[in-house]
Design a protein around this motif. Structure first.
Motif, PDB file in Angstrom:
ATOM      1  N   GLU A  42       0.855  -1.183   0.000  1.00 32.30           N
ATOM      2  CA  GLU A  42       0.000   0.000   0.000  1.00 32.30           C
ATOM      3  C   GLU A  42       0.893   1.235   0.000  1.00 32.30           C
ATOM      4  N   ILE A  43       0.641   2.151  -0.923  1.00 37.34           N
ATOM      5  CA  ILE A  43       1.424   3.383  -1.016  1.00 37.34           C
ATOM      6  C   ILE A  43       0.478   4.571  -0.875  1.00 37.34           C
ATOM      7  N   LYS A  44       0.697   5.378   0.140  1.00 35.40           N
ATOM      8  CA  LYS A  44      -0.074   6.602   0.344  1.00 35.40           C
ATOM      9  C   LYS A  44       0.847   7.805   0.102  1.00 35.40           C
ATOM     10  N   THR A  45       0.371   8.766  -0.655  1.00 36.24           N
ATOM     11  CA  THR A  45       1.162   9.956  -0.961  1.00 36.24           C
ATOM     12  C   THR A  45       0.367  11.203  -0.593  1.00 36.24           C
ATOM     13  N   TYR A  46       1.007  12.080   0.166  1.00 38.99           N
ATOM     14  CA  TYR A  46       0.405  13.330   0.606  1.00 38.99           C
ATOM     15  C   TYR A  46       1.254  14.474   0.060  1.00 38.99           C
ATOM     16  N   LYS A  47       0.630  15.482  -0.549  1.00 39.51           N
ATOM     17  CA  LYS A  47       1.375  16.612  -1.103  1.00 39.51           C
ATOM     18  C   LYS A  47       0.898  17.918  -0.475  1.00 39.51           C
TER      19      LYS A  47
ATOM     20  N   LYS B 101      -7.266  11.461  -4.750  1.00 35.66           N
ATOM     21  CA  LYS B 101      -8.534  11.233  -4.054  1.00 35.66           C
ATOM     22  C   LYS B 101      -9.153  12.565  -3.653  1.00 35.66           C
ATOM     23  N   GLU B 102     -10.470  12.605  -3.687  1.00 38.06           N
ATOM     24  CA  GLU B 102     -11.152  13.776  -3.156  1.00 38.06           C
ATOM     25  C   GLU B 102     -11.223  13.643  -1.641  1.00 38.06           C
ATOM     26  N   VAL B 103     -10.826  14.698  -0.934  1.00 36.20           N
ATOM     27  CA  VAL B 103     -10.871  14.671   0.523  1.00 36.20           C
ATOM     28  C   VAL B 103     -11.566  15.933   1.012  1.00 36.20           C
ATOM     29  N   GLU B 104     -12.233  15.804   2.145  1.00 38.74           N
ATOM     30  CA  GLU B 104     -12.944  16.943   2.704  1.00 38.74           C
ATOM     31  C   GLU B 104     -11.942  17.987   3.199  1.00 38.74           C
ATOM     32  N   LYS B 105     -12.196  19.221   2.841  1.00 43.20           N
ATOM     33  CA  LYS B 105     -11.266  20.304   3.168  1.00 43.20           C
ATOM     34  C   LYS B 105     -11.014  20.412   4.660  1.00 43.20           C
ATOM     35  N   GLU B 106     -12.052  20.190   5.460  1.00 39.51           N
ATOM     36  CA  GLU B 106     -11.886  20.350   6.902  1.00 39.51           C
ATOM     37  C   GLU B 106     -10.989  19.266   7.513  1.00 39.51           C
ATOM     38  N   LEU B 107     -10.735  18.206   6.757  1.00 39.42           N
ATOM     39  CA  LEU B 107      -9.856  17.148   7.253  1.00 39.42           C
ATOM     40  C   LEU B 107      -8.387  17.420   6.957  1.00 39.42           C
TER      41      LEU B 107
ATOM     42  N   THR C  74       0.475  19.566  16.710  1.00 42.08           N
ATOM     43  CA  THR C  74       0.408  19.616  15.248  1.00 42.08           C
ATOM     44  C   THR C  74      -0.785  18.802  14.776  1.00 42.08           C
ATOM     45  N   GLU C  75      -1.527  19.338  13.807  1.00 39.80           N
ATOM     46  CA  GLU C  75      -2.660  18.612  13.226  1.00 39.80           C
ATOM     47  C   GLU C  75      -2.166  17.752  12.059  1.00 39.80           C
ATOM     48  N   ILE C  76      -2.563  16.472  12.065  1.00 37.02           N
ATOM     49  CA  ILE C  76      -2.115  15.499  11.072  1.00 37.02           C
ATOM     50  C   ILE C  76      -3.324  14.886  10.360  1.00 37.02           C
ATOM     51  N   PHE C  77      -3.199  14.677   9.046  1.00 38.56           N
ATOM     52  CA  PHE C  77      -4.194  13.926   8.275  1.00 38.56           C
ATOM     53  C   PHE C  77      -3.568  12.608   7.868  1.00 38.56           C
TER      54      PHE C  77
ATOM     55  N   GLY D 258      -2.839  17.577  -2.110  1.00 36.46           N
ATOM     56  CA  GLY D 258      -3.426  16.368  -2.679  1.00 36.46           C
ATOM     57  C   GLY D 258      -3.060  15.107  -1.922  1.00 36.46           C
ATOM     58  N   TYR D 259      -3.886  14.074  -2.142  1.00 36.67           N
ATOM     59  CA  TYR D 259      -3.699  12.778  -1.488  1.00 36.67           C
ATOM     60  C   TYR D 259      -4.047  11.671  -2.474  1.00 36.67           C
TER      61      TYR D 259
END
Length: 277
Positions: free
Chosen positions: A103-108, A130-136, A164-167, A117-118
């Motif tokens: 599994e590869i997850k990429t966060y930009k 992926k579409e993600v909710e802005k508040e997240l 720190t807030e993390i997604f 982006g995610y």
């Protein structure tokens, strides 16, 4: 999550025997993880701030020994970003393999700190954004950068306070470091660090998304420790001048026993430590 270290000259090989050609701003650490006295995991952490404006972090880990045969897992977690006060990520990647499933997850992230982006690539997803909710996602960072910023604070003023807030791809959470005290550590046959350190607790607090009513995963482990009066604890120590402090020990108490991470090798600047064979 973070890393670990103890030290003592009795267990250190001569620096010249371990010396490698690292640039100024680079630190390399290796750890062994024990759960209930069983050697369960091996890990390494590479910190690279040799460039004037960018940084790179890489944390690798894999199950070890009998556990490695029964539960074969390995993961690599990488972050690159812009140096500053605080540092800001440009990209974070999580690459994990359980048995033969990867599994590869990429966060930009953008340079102004906004989320760019995610994506996820596995047997069900092809790596498309992926579409993600802005508040997240807005205002979030990654866990490696959050830890690096704490390490910088410890190096400058012996303080590890910070939030720190993390997604994480599904949920948003707050990573909270709280300082407990300054201590002096002694080395053992498992550790290579001895000297002053800052003792901190690390807590994850839900901040959005779909969390289970009953704690699972890391939240379950964390709450088991809370029930026993000890939150997950990290000890940070400054090894090299003008560079971030590094984790030198980690302790996590659970209902099944206590997990420890121990530093077995360190290299940075003119310092090189390793357990004696």
């Amino acid at each position: 999550m973070n890393a670990i270290i103890f030290t003592m000259l009795l267990f250190i090989l001569p620096a010249s025997a371990q010396a490698q050609n690292l640039k100024k701003g680079q630190q390399e650490l290796q750890f062994d993880v024990y759960a209930g006295g069983i050697h369960a995991l091996q890990a390494n952490l590479d910190i690279d701030k040799s460039a004037s404006s960018k940084y790179n972090l890489e944390l690798g880990a894999k199950t070890y020994g009998l556990l490695g045969k029964l539960a074969p897992w390995h993961g690599t977690f990488e972050t690159s970003g812009w140096q500053g006060a605080p540092h800001k990520p440009q990209q974070h990647r999580s690459i994990t393999t359980w048995r033969n499933e990867e599994e590869i997850k990429t966060y930009k992230y953008n340079k102004d700190g906004t989320f760019a982006g995610y994506s996820i690539k596995d047997d069900k997803n092809d790596g498309s954004p992926k579409e993600v909710e802005k508040e997240l996602v807005e205002g979030t960072s990654d866990v490696l950068t959050a830890t690096l910023n704490t390490m910088e604070a410890v190096a400058k003023n012996n303080k590890c306070e910070g939030e720190t807030e993390i997604f994480d791809g599904k949920r948003r959470y707050k990573l909270i470091f709280r300082q407990k005290r300054e201590v002096t550590l002694e080395a053992s046959r498992w550790n290579v660090y001895a000297g002053p350190a800052v003792e901190c607790t690390a807590e994850v607090e839900p901040a959005g998304g779909k969390w289970h009513e009953k704690p699972r995963g890391w939240m379950s482990i964390q709450e088991q420790g809370r029930d026993r009066g000890t939150m997950p604890t990290v000890w940070f120590a400054k090894m090299v001048e003008d560079q971030p402090a590094v984790p030198v020990k980690v302790r996590v108490k659970t209902s099944y026993g206590t997990l420890f991470m121990h530093l077995t090798q360190y290299q940075g600047g003119d310092k090189s430590l390793a357990l004696a064979e």
